[in-house]
Each structure stands twice: as C-alpha cells, then as structure tokens.
Design a protein around this motif. Structure first.
Motif, short mmCIF file in Angstrom:
data_model
loop_
_atom_site.label_atom_id
_atom_site.label_comp_id
_atom_site.label_asym_id
_atom_site.label_seq_id
_atom_site.Cartn_x
_atom_site.Cartn_y
_atom_site.Cartn_z
N TRP A 1 15.10 5.44 0.00
CA TRP A 1 13.69 5.32 -0.33
C TRP A 1 12.99 6.58 0.13
O TRP A 1 13.33 7.13 1.18
N ILE A 2 12.01 7.02 -0.65
CA ILE A 2 11.23 8.19 -0.27
C ILE A 2 9.78 7.94 -0.71
O ILE A 2 9.55 7.47 -1.83
N PRO A 3 8.82 8.24 0.17
CA PRO A 3 7.41 8.05 -0.22
C PRO A 3 6.96 9.11 -1.22
O PRO A 3 7.44 10.24 -1.21
N TRP A 4 6.04 8.72 -2.08
CA TRP A 4 5.52 9.60 -3.12
C TRP A 4 5.00 10.92 -2.56
O TRP A 4 5.19 11.97 -3.15
N GLU A 5 4.36 10.87 -1.40
CA GLU A 5 3.82 12.10 -0.81
C GLU A 5 4.93 13.11 -0.53
O GLU A 5 4.73 14.32 -0.67
N GLU A 6 6.09 12.64 -0.13
CA GLU A 6 7.22 13.54 0.15
C GLU A 6 7.86 14.03 -1.15
O GLU A 6 8.37 15.15 -1.22
N VAL A 7 7.81 13.21 -2.19
CA VAL A 7 8.28 13.66 -3.50
C VAL A 7 7.42 14.84 -3.94
O VAL A 7 7.94 15.87 -4.39
N GLY B 1 0.79 -1.23 0.00
CA GLY B 1 0.00 0.00 0.00
C GLY B 1 0.82 1.28 0.00
O GLY B 1 0.26 2.37 0.07
N GLN B 2 2.14 1.17 -0.10
CA GLN B 2 3.03 2.34 -0.09
C GLN B 2 3.57 2.60 -1.48
O GLN B 2 4.11 1.70 -2.12
N ARG C 1 10.94 10.17 6.44
CA ARG C 1 10.29 8.87 6.51
C ARG C 1 10.81 7.94 5.42
O ARG C 1 10.93 8.34 4.27
N TYR C 2 11.15 6.72 5.78
CA TYR C 2 11.71 5.67 4.92
C TYR C 2 13.20 5.88 4.62
O TYR C 2 13.77 5.15 3.81
#
Length: 191
Positions: A180-186, A128-129, A146-147
């Motif tokens: 790794w970086i979550p899409w929301e932070e991108v 789900g990430q 995060r990540y």
C-alpha cells in the motif's frame, strides 16, 4: 515475467509477444504501461503526468480530483491503472534484482525501482486516506515508506486495516512485491 502458479504460461507468453513487438530483445530498461496496453489490445490509453512541470494540475485539490476520478472508475471496473516511477537519486544496483535478471536500480531509501512500471491492484479512499495497492511485477522488492508492510501506521489504525482486509504483519513476513502507498507519496515518487 512469471506467475505465482507454476502451471500458468500465459504471463510468459505475453511477455515474449511484447518482446517480439518491441524488436525481439529483452535488453530494454523498463517499459511504459500505456504503450504495452496499446500493443496488446489496441486500446488508446489516457495518461496523466504526475510531475508539476508536465501536469495540468495546479492545486492540491486538482490532484485529489485526479485520484477520486481514478478511484471511481477503478471501483466500477471502467479502467486499469498503472503508475511509473521517476529516476530516483539514490537508486543503486540491487543484488536480488540482478539475481532475478533485472538491471534497474532500486532506491535504498524507498525500496522503489527507478524508471519502473507498477500495476495498481486496488485504489481506495478509506478512513480519509487515499491509498493505492500496487505490486512490483518482479514479484519482490517493495516500498519501505508509510503504509508499507509492517509499518506502525497499521497497528495505530486497525479500522483501516480491517476495512482493507489487510494483515500488515503477515504481509511483512514475505516480500511478494505488493504494498500500500498513500497518494501523496505516489505524487512524490511517480511520474
């Protein structure tokens, strides 16, 4: 530019060619991966602005569709993905960057380099990430959020780490610029 292998010269030769194409100087602040790809290959890239005022996306669902389209193309080997940061308000001159010959500012809160391009090494939707695995071309200086390597999210979700083949503690022991970086932070820090 450099390669992790001291025997590889192609990385430096390509960098020299790009410097020659862009006026023969290394005294430039960052570059645009789309422009670089065009100069090197003749390929005309597709650009997706990530900032709301420039983007055609009007909802969170639109942003998730952009990621899903990119992820599917990446998984099939149909695209190359690069992302670039915006100007970051807390970016300051970094001693390690200066020693390596770079003048761009590094954000003290995020670890990201302001006005900087990052290649995407992996793009995946797991557990789900929506996550991107990117690397700073400097070979050091990476994301602190995060990540990030060593972040507690990895120990709280060992299934995700296992599916990604990622050992957060090993990654935290050496700064190779990959993270790794979550899409929301991108969407928050990249343009």
């Amino acid at each position: 530019a450099h390669s992790a292998s001291a025997r590889e010269l192609w990385v430096m030769l390509i960098e020299k060619a790009v410097a020659k194409i862009t006026g023969g100087s290394y005294a430039m602040r960052g570059s645009n991966p789309s422009t670089d790809a065009f100069h090197l290959t003749g390929w005309i890239p597709e650009t997706f602005p990530l900032k709301d005022e420039e983007s055609l996306c009007t909802s969170q669902a639109d942003w998730m569709r952009i990621f899903d389209t990119a992820q599917q193309g990446f998984a099939k080997g149909q695209c190359v993905i690069c992302i670039g940061t915006t100007e970051l308000p807390d970016a300051m001159t970094n001693e390690l960057a200066l020693r390596s010959g770079y003048s761009e500012g590094v954000s003290s809160s995020t670890g990201l380099v302001a006005g900087h391009a990052y290649p995407v090494l992996q793009c995946c939707l797991e557990e789900g990430q929506r996550l991107l695995y990117v690397k700073n071309p400097w070979g050091h200086t990476r994301w602190k959020g995060r990540y990030a390597p060593g972040d507690l999210v990895w120990t709280s979700n060992p299934i995700l780490a296992s599916k990604l083949g990622y050992n957060s503690q090993a990654a935290a022991s050496i700064d190779d610029g990959a993270f790794w970086i979550p899409w929301e932070e991108v969407l928050r820090y990249f343009s």
